[in-house]
Design an enzyme around this catalytic site. Structure first.
Site, PDB file in Angstrom:
ATOM      1  CG  ASP A 202       3.629  -1.597-117.817  1.00  0.00           C
ATOM      2  OD1 ASP A 202       4.175  -2.661-118.196  1.00  0.00           O
ATOM      3  OD2 ASP A 202       3.475  -0.604-118.556  1.00  0.00           O
TER       4      ASP A 202
ATOM      5  CE  LYS B  12       6.110  -0.219-120.564  1.00  0.00           C
ATOM      6  NZ  LYS B  12       4.653  -0.152-120.872  1.00  0.00           N
TER       7      LYS B  12
ATOM      8  CB  ILE C  63       8.316   5.230-129.376  1.00  0.00           C
ATOM      9  CG1 ILE C  63       6.782   5.277-129.471  1.00  0.00           C
ATOM     10  CG2 ILE C  63       8.906   6.617-129.522  1.00  0.00           C
ATOM     11  CD1 ILE C  63       6.130   6.097-128.354  1.00  0.00           C
TER      12      ILE C  63
ATOM     13  N   GLY D 176       6.992   0.302-126.851  1.00  0.00           N
ATOM     14  CA  GLY D 176       6.965  -0.577-128.018  1.00  0.00           C
ATOM     15  C   GLY D 176       7.643  -0.102-129.290  1.00  0.00           C
TER      16      GLY D 176
ATOM     17  CD  GLU E 279      -0.927  -8.856-119.560  1.00  0.00           C
ATOM     18  OE1 GLU E 279      -1.180 -10.068-119.442  1.00  0.00           O
ATOM     19  OE2 GLU E 279      -0.165  -8.415-120.445  1.00  0.00           O
TER      20      GLU E 279
END
Lengths: 433, 433
Positions: free
Chosen positions: B203, B207, B138, B136, B192
Site C-alpha cells: 500500500d 503511494k 493531507i 487521505g 483490512e
C-alpha cells in the site's frame, strides 16, 4: 493570449528578491517546461543602483523608479518584495489597474490592506498572490484556499514567528537567557536589530489576521487580534512547564464557533504531546482543525531567502499559468461570512497560575474560594515552600473558563492581602482538540 | 460555459462515497458561494440497490450501472470511489473520452495506470484529480503540483500507511505485541481483515510511486519501488531503538541525486529528533526536502471517511472551477525528466545490525574486518553478554555505505562460523538532511 515569453518586473532586491532571481535563473529549464514559455526578469527596481550585489543579474535590468516597472507594457507580472506599506500599496494598486498580476511577500501590507487589494485585483481580472507573506516556505495560503477549501475550518494554531520560537527553543534546550538567545538570533540574521515586532507578537498577529481571513472567509482585521508578547517568559517558567508536561510556545490562535471568532497571539503552556510542541528553532508550523478533515499540520521554514523565494516563484508560476489561459483574477475574495468577534465572556481556555502567597492558615481556602466564585474549577493545585520563610508558592491549573472570569480572578488575587505576587499566568492548551 | 448548476455522478458509495455525499449536503451553502453555482449529486452507482445506507440520499439518485453515469449528458463531473482496477479504469477512460472531468481516490489504479490516464485526461481537455489517493486528508498532491512547484525536490520521506504506523505506535507505547496491535487496528476499522497489503508495504509502495512521479516529474512505476514489510519487527527492536535514540517507523523514501532515483518502503531506525518520529497512531505525514525550501512536513489523517472526503470535495471544487472557466485539463503531465533508477552500488544509507555471535577470542576482530573489507566504517559498536553461556550480542551502527556493500556484508556474516544469527538489520536515518 499568444505564447510569448513572460517578463517579470521586480520591485525590490533584498533578501527575498535575490532569492527569487537566483531561483528563476537556476530553475529556468524546469520553469519553462512547466509553463510552455520562458519566464525572465525584465526589470528590477532598486534604491541604490551602484550597490554591489551578491546575486548576479545583468546590470541593464536594474532601474530606480517603481513607475518604470508598473507602466512598462513589456512587463507581464509584478513581484513586490520591497516591503513597507504606502509605496508598496501604491505600486500594487497601479500594477493591478494596469492589468498586471501581482505577487507580494508583504505581510504588513496584506494584514492591513489585503481586503481592498484583493477586491481591486478581482475587479481588474488580475491575480494577487501572497503565499510568501505567511510562514515563508510553507504553502499555507494555498492549502486554505484549495486543499482544504471544501472543509469548514474551526481552529488554527500557529507557530508563525521563527525568532520567538528560536528564542524559546534555546532557552529551554540550552538554558540560555532570553537576552543570550535574542542576541544569537540577531547574529544568525533572523531577528531584526529592533526585535520589538517579533517579541511583542505583532509580526505573528499580522500573519494570524491573514490566516483567519482565509480560513473563516471573513474580513478579519489586524485590530481584531489580541496580542501578548513574550518578554515576561522566564527560564523558570520553561522548567516548570516541562515538569507539568508542557512546553512554552508563542502561539497564534484563530478559533471559530457559533458565538463568533477569537484571534490572538500569546505565550502558551502547550501539552508536550501536541504536534506543535516538537517544532524547534526558527521553524514555523500551522496546525489546522477542520470539521471534516480533523487535525492537520503544515511545517517548514518560516523565513530565509530561498524558502521564501520558493513561495514567490510558485506564485509566479500560478499567475503566469492563469495569464496564459486568460483566467486571471477569477476568484472572488468577497468574504462569505460576516465577522463577529466573541466577547471575553465567550472566549474560553485553561490557565496556569503561579502565585506567591503568605504561608498562613486559611490562605489556601481563600484562594480556592476566589476561583470557585468565578466559576473556575481546578485541574491541579500544588503548594510548595517559597524561597523565604513565611511564603509559599501555589501553582494552579484551571479547567476551561472564560477569559472574563479569569480576568476577574486575577483582579481579585491582586487585591487579596494574602497574595504577594502573581509570578506567572499562561493560557494552557491541552493538545488534541 | 453558462453558469448552470453542476451535477456529479458518483461511482461507488462506500466509506469515502458516503463522506463525499455528507459533505456536499452539509456544506452546500459554502460550496455554492465558492463556485457561484450549485453542485449536486445527480447519480450514484451502487452494487446493491436495496442495501440500507447510513447516509441519507434520495433513493432516486441510486443506479446500478456505471454506464448510466458516464454516458449521461447531464452529468458534468465523475467521482470514482468504487476502488479496484479494471472496472474503475474503464469507467475513468470512458468518462474522460466523454469530456467529463474525473476525481478519483483510487491509489491502486493511479499507481499502475496513472501515467496513461493523466495523458488521456490532457488529450481530452479534462481534469483528472486524485488528491485523496495519497495520505487521505493531507493535500500533498496539490503541494507538489503547486505549492512547491518552483523547487527541485530531492527527497521525500513519508509515513503513508496509517495501519502500520498505528501498530508500531502501540507496540512502542503500550508494549502490545504485533498481533494485539493489528487486531485492535482491525477492530477500529482502519486495518483490512486481510492486512497483507499494509504490513508488507505494498500500500505504501503505491503511494510512493505516485509521489515520486510528481516530485521528480518522472514516470515512476510501482515495480520501481523496492519493498520490505514490517512483520519481522520485534518489541525488542523497538526498545533497542529507543535506547539508541531512534524510533522504528515504516517509511517510504523517494530520493534523487545526479546518479538517479531510488524509491523504497522499509522499516527504519529513525532519529527521535526527526519531525516524522513524533507522528503517532494512524496519522500520516510526508516530509519533503527541496533544494531551495529545505525541510517541510505535511501532517494529517491518512484515511477515514470525512478526511478523505475533504480531499475529494476539494478536487471537485477545483474541477468545477476549471469547467466553468473552460480551462480543464490544461496541465500537461508529460514527465520532464527521464527515469533513471540507481543501482544498489549508488544507493547509500546507514545500517543497524544486531548479531548473535560466539563469545570467543578473535570474533570481534573478525567481525570488524568484514565491515572494513566492504568499505563500511562503524559509528557505534556495542558488545554485551548473550542470553546463553558462550554467546555475545554485538550491535553495530554503520556510517553511510552502499546497499551493495551492505548486502555483501550480510552475506559474509551469514557465511561466518562465528556468527550464529543476524537478529535484526535496519536502515538508519540520521534525521535532518
Amino acid at each position: 493570449m499568444t505564447k510569448k515569453d513572460l517578463t517579470i518586473g521586480m520591485l525590490g532586491f533584498g533578501t527575498v528578491g535575490s532569492g527569487v532571481a537566483t531561483m528563476i535563473r537556476d530553475n529556468e529549464k524546469e520553469l519553462t517546461q512547466r509553463l510552455g514559455v520562458k519566464v525572465k526578469i525584465g526589470k528590477i527596481v532598486v534604491r541604490d543602483m551602484e550597490k554591489e550585489r551578491g546575486t548576479y543579474v545583468d546590470h541593464g535590468v536594474l532601474c530606480s523608479n517603481v513607475s518604470d516597472v508598473i507602466h512598462d507594457p513589456d512587463i507581464d507580472v509584478v513581484v513586490e518584495v520591497m516591503g513597507g506599506i504606502e509605496e508598496a500599496k501604491y505600486a500594487i494598486q497601479e500594477s493591478l489597474k494596469a492589468g498586471k498580476p501581482v505577487i507580494t511577500a508583504n505581510k504588513d501590507l496584506m494584514a492591513i490592506h489585503g481586503h481592498s487589494l484583493l477586491r481591486l485585483a478581482h475587479e481588474n481580472s488580475c491575480d494577487l498572490y501572497y503565499e510568501a507573506s505567511v510562514a515563508g516556505g510553507i504553502p499555507i495560503i494555498r492549502t486554505l484556499e484549495d486543499g482544504l477549501a471544501s472543509d469548514r475550518i474551526s481552529g488554527i494554531m500557529g507557530i508563525v514567528n521563527g525568532t520567538t520560537n528560536y528564542i524559546l527553543t534555546k532557552m529551554k534546550e540550552e538554558k540560555w537567557s532570553y537576552e543570550e538567545a535574542l542576541t544569537k538570533a540577531q547574529e544568525l540574521g533572523f531577528a531584526e536589530s529592533d526585535p520589538t515586532s517579533d517579541v511583542e507578537g505583532l509580526d505573528a498577529a499580522r500573519k494570524m489576521a491573514i490566516l483567519a481571513t482565509l480560513a473563516f472567509s471573513m474580513e478579519v482585521h489586524l485590530e481584531d487580534v489580541s496580542v501578548e508578547g513574550m518578554t515576561a517568559i522566564s527560564t523558570e517558567d520553561l522548567e516548570l512547564a516541562e515538569q507539568f508536561g508542557y512546553s512554552v510556545k508563542m502561539l497564534g490562535f484563530a478559533q471559530r464557533d457559533e458565538d463568533g471568532i477569537d484571534v490572538s497571539v500569546e505565550p502558551v503552556f502547550l501539552a508536550s504531546s501536541h504536534p506543535l510542541s516538537s517544532v524547534r528553532n526558527e521553524y514555523n508550523a500551522v496546525y489546522i482543525y477542520g470539521d471534516a478533515v480533523g487535525e492537520t499540520m503544515f511545517y517548514g521554514p518560516g523565513a530565509g531567502s530561498m524558502p521564501t523565494a520558493t513561495s514567490v516563484v510558485s506564485d509566479i508560476l500560478a499567475a503566469c499559468r492563469n495569464l496564459l489561459l486568460g483566467v486571471g483574477g477569477k476568484r472572488s475574495h468577497n468574504p462569505m461570512n460576516s465577522r463577529h468577534l466573541k466577547g471575553e465572556d465567550h472566549q474560553s481556555a485553561q490557565f496556569f497560575h503561579r502565585l506567591l502567597v503568605k504561608d498562613e492558615i486559611g490562605v489556601f481556602s481563600e484562594l480556592t474560594s476566589i476561583y470557585s466564585k468565578h466559576h473556575a474549577s481546578l485541574g491541579s493545585i500544588i503548594q510548595r515552600p517559597g524561597e523565604k520563610e513565611g511564603e509559599a508558592e501555589v501553582i494552579l491549573i484551571t479547567h476551561s473558563l472564560s477569559r472574563k472570569n479569569q480576568g476577574e480572578i486575577i483582579n481579585e488575587l491582586k487585591a487579596s492581602s494574602s497574595v504577594k505576587q502573581i509570578i506567572s499566568n499562561y493560557r494552557v492548551e491541552g493538545g488534541v482538540k
